[in-house]
Write a protein that holds these residues in place. Structure first.
Motif, PDB file in Angstrom:
ATOM      1  N   UNK A  56      -0.481   9.967  -7.792  1.00 58.04           N
ATOM      2  CA  UNK A  56      -0.747   9.070  -6.868  1.00 58.04           C
ATOM      3  C   UNK A  56       0.230   8.005  -6.758  1.00 58.04           C
ATOM      4  N   UNK A  57       1.035   7.655  -7.979  1.00 60.00           N
ATOM      5  CA  UNK A  57       2.145   6.694  -8.142  1.00 60.00           C
ATOM      6  C   UNK A  57       3.084   7.164  -7.215  1.00 60.00           C
ATOM      7  N   UNK A  58       3.246   8.748  -7.276  1.00 59.80           N
ATOM      8  CA  UNK A  58       4.407   9.395  -6.592  1.00 59.80           C
ATOM      9  C   UNK A  58       4.153   9.303  -5.072  1.00 59.80           C
ATOM     10  N   UNK A  59       2.917   9.501  -4.658  1.00 56.32           N
ATOM     11  CA  UNK A  59       2.527   9.256  -3.254  1.00 56.32           C
ATOM     12  C   UNK A  59       2.985   8.055  -2.901  1.00 56.32           C
ATOM     13  N   UNK A  60       2.588   7.012  -3.581  1.00 59.95           N
ATOM     14  CA  UNK A  60       3.074   5.534  -3.115  1.00 59.95           C
ATOM     15  C   UNK A  60       4.549   5.488  -3.052  1.00 59.95           C
ATOM     16  N   UNK A  61       5.284   5.896  -3.867  1.00 61.47           N
ATOM     17  CA  UNK A  61       6.606   5.659  -4.026  1.00 61.47           C
ATOM     18  C   UNK A  61       7.178   6.389  -2.686  1.00 61.47           C
ATOM     19  N   UNK A  62       6.511   7.429  -2.285  1.00 63.47           N
ATOM     20  CA  UNK A  62       7.137   8.156  -1.216  1.00 63.47           C
ATOM     21  C   UNK A  62       6.624   7.470   0.415  1.00 63.47           C
ATOM     22  N   UNK A  63       5.480   7.164   0.214  1.00 61.46           N
ATOM     23  CA  UNK A  63       4.584   6.990   1.646  1.00 61.46           C
ATOM     24  C   UNK A  63       4.209   5.261   1.542  1.00 61.46           C
ATOM     25  N   UNK A  64       4.397   4.748   0.333  1.00 61.63           N
ATOM     26  CA  UNK A  64       3.639   3.351   0.366  1.00 61.63           C
ATOM     27  C   UNK A  64       2.252   3.461   0.168  1.00 61.63           C
ATOM     28  N   UNK A  65       1.580   2.235   0.366  1.00 64.25           N
ATOM     29  CA  UNK A  65       0.097   2.129   0.589  1.00 64.25           C
ATOM     30  C   UNK A  65      -0.274   2.021   1.824  1.00 64.25           C
ATOM     31  N   UNK A  66      -1.047   3.355   2.324  1.00 62.23           N
ATOM     32  CA  UNK A  66      -1.404   3.415   3.743  1.00 62.23           C
ATOM     33  C   UNK A  66      -2.677   2.995   4.206  1.00 62.23           C
ATOM     34  N   UNK A  67      -3.680   2.993   3.175  1.00 63.16           N
ATOM     35  CA  UNK A  67      -4.734   2.440   3.343  1.00 63.16           C
ATOM     36  C   UNK A  67      -4.992   1.065   2.642  1.00 63.16           C
ATOM     37  N   UNK A  68      -5.294   0.281   3.262  1.00 61.75           N
ATOM     38  CA  UNK A  68      -5.238  -1.296   2.728  1.00 61.75           C
ATOM     39  C   UNK A  68      -6.237  -1.597   1.376  1.00 61.75           C
ATOM     40  N   UNK A  69      -6.012  -2.299   0.515  1.00 65.02           N
ATOM     41  CA  UNK A  69      -6.806  -2.629  -0.330  1.00 65.02           C
ATOM     42  C   UNK A  69      -8.038  -3.776   0.264  1.00 65.02           C
ATOM     43  N   UNK A  70      -9.080  -3.814  -0.331  1.00 69.31           N
ATOM     44  CA  UNK A  70     -10.081  -4.840   0.098  1.00 69.31           C
ATOM     45  C   UNK A  70     -10.117  -6.149  -0.901  1.00 69.31           C
ATOM     46  N   UNK A  71      -9.807  -7.384  -0.521  1.00 75.16           N
ATOM     47  CA  UNK A  71      -9.672  -8.503  -1.135  1.00 75.16           C
ATOM     48  C   UNK A  71     -10.840  -9.631  -0.786  1.00 75.16           C
ATOM     49  N   UNK A  95       6.250  -0.200  -8.546  1.00 76.70           N
ATOM     50  CA  UNK A  95       7.405  -1.352  -8.313  1.00 76.70           C
ATOM     51  C   UNK A  95       7.378  -1.849  -6.909  1.00 76.70           C
ATOM     52  N   UNK A  96       6.305  -2.044  -6.238  1.00 76.29           N
ATOM     53  CA  UNK A  96       5.939  -2.553  -4.973  1.00 76.29           C
ATOM     54  C   UNK A  96       5.765  -4.054  -5.319  1.00 76.29           C
ATOM     55  N   UNK A  97       5.982  -5.009  -4.383  1.00 73.72           N
ATOM     56  CA  UNK A  97       5.978  -6.183  -4.723  1.00 73.72           C
ATOM     57  C   UNK A  97       4.800  -6.877  -3.445  1.00 73.72           C
ATOM     58  N   UNK A  98       4.598  -6.053  -2.341  1.00 78.03           N
ATOM     59  CA  UNK A  98       3.478  -6.400  -1.458  1.00 78.03           C
ATOM     60  C   UNK A  98       2.783  -5.281  -1.007  1.00 78.03           C
ATOM     61  N   UNK A  99       1.512  -5.199  -1.015  1.00 70.04           N
ATOM     62  CA  UNK A  99       0.856  -4.369  -0.405  1.00 70.04           C
ATOM     63  C   UNK A  99      -0.184  -4.728   0.825  1.00 70.04           C
ATOM     64  N   UNK A 100      -0.740  -3.893   1.816  1.00 67.76           N
ATOM     65  CA  UNK A 100      -1.402  -4.218   2.866  1.00 67.76           C
ATOM     66  C   UNK A 100      -3.036  -4.511   2.174  1.00 67.76           C
ATOM     67  N   UNK A 101      -3.741  -5.366   2.652  1.00 69.97           N
ATOM     68  CA  UNK A 101      -4.919  -5.713   2.420  1.00 69.97           C
ATOM     69  C   UNK A 101      -5.885  -5.996   3.702  1.00 69.97           C
TER      70      UNK A 101
END
Length: 307
Positions: A56-71, A95-101
């Motif tokens: 999953x980490x490798x996928x995130x490095x390649x494509x980022x977070x494409x499904x937002x987190x729920x907060x 190493x991401x600093x921001x994520x979609x939520x």
């Protein structure tokens, strides 16, 4: 090959599953600093497979977070993570600093419910995580301790076995049935018959199951060993050498045979008990010839015991 749950989370979050029939008023993703989000301290999921996480980490490095987190907001600058802890962890490691939520104002009760359901919707839960998660969800919905939930489930099973239709009209039972129907993982009767006994396994075996180190069928076979040291040793060997279920059963049979050989007196007692149990269930009592033979054997046994 990465599993479905290890893909880079394409598509929209399935919020209708998490919120039931409630309308999702605002599902527009926003971007938040990762440092402003904190995981829940009472996260039901305790173990994350390291290999799956790296995928999953490798996928995130390649494509980022494409499904937002729920907060949900805690104050103006801080948020609590409700759903998406694996993505959150992967984002940190990548190493991401921001994520979609998606931000939702939720009560503590709503938060707990969503967290439990979100975990139970996963496809990679092991049997212990799934069983404990379902019990937590039922405990939350019925507003009672898990021990009371278990007693209710056994009562429902007994009612069905006695063909007592009253179980269907009990409000608590109706809630239980609805939960299993909504989850769609298994029926409540199968859960009672096949899963509740899982929680009675010895703690060492239960912990290995929680961590996904051994399959349920193998764990259940090893649990039948009464000798604690032998059980612990076989569990460690089964995990280290990835023994098959057949190999495990062969080793258990060898251990039991060895134990019987070391305790001839106990073995003889067990043979006598087994013979008496078998005799009481047989049709020997309706056969005069067999009755006479039994009388002769019992007379001889009595003679041995009194001399």
């Amino acid at each position: 090959m990465p599993s479905k749950n290890d893909q880079p989370y394409k598509g929209k979050a399935n919020l209708s599953v998490l919120f039931g029939d409630d309308e999702v008023t605002d599902s527009t993703p926003k971007t938040l600093s990762l440092d402003s989000i904190q995981p829940r301290s009472s996260q039901p999921r305790r173990y994350f497979d390291s290999q799956a996480m790296q995928s999953l980490v490798q996928s995130v490095k390649t494509d980022g977070i494409l499904q937002p987190l729920l907060v949900r907001p805690l104050d103006d600058n801080h948020y609590e993570l409700i759903a998406g802890e694996r993505r959150y962890r992967a984002a940190r490691e990548a190493g991401l600093s921001e994520v979609p939520v998606i931000i939702r104002d939720l009560t503590e009760q709503q938060t707990l419910h969503i967290t439990l359901v979100e975990n139970l919707q996963r496809e990679d839960l092991n049997p212990v995580e799934e069983t404990e998660g379902i019990l937590q969800l039922l405990s939350h919905l019925l507003e009672c301790p898990q021990d009371d939930v278990i007693r209710l489930l056994y009562r429902m099973q007994n009612d069905v076995q006695r063909m007592n239709d009253n179980v269907i009209i009990q409000p608590e039972a109706e809630k239980v049935i609805k939960v299993f129907n909504d989850l769609g993982r298994m029926g409540w009767e199968s859960f009672v018959s096949n899963r509740l006994s899982l929680l009675k396994l010895p703690e060492g075996i239960l912990e290995a199951l929680r961590q996904g180190k051994i399959e349920y069928t193998k764990a259940r076979a090893i649990a039948k060993l009464k000798d604690e040291e032998a059980r612990k040793s076989l569990l460690e060997t089964a995990i280290a050498e990835n023994l098959s279920l057949t190999q495990i059963k062969e080793r258990i049979a060898a251990l039991k045979k060895s134990a019987s050989a070391d305790k001839p007196e106990e073995n003889l007692k067990n043979q006598i008990k087994a013979a008496l149990t078998k005799a009481s269930k047989s049709k020997v009592w309706s056969d005069p010839k067999k009755q006479k033979r039994l009388q002769k054997i019992l007379a001889e046994l009595d003679s041995i015991l009194t001399t």
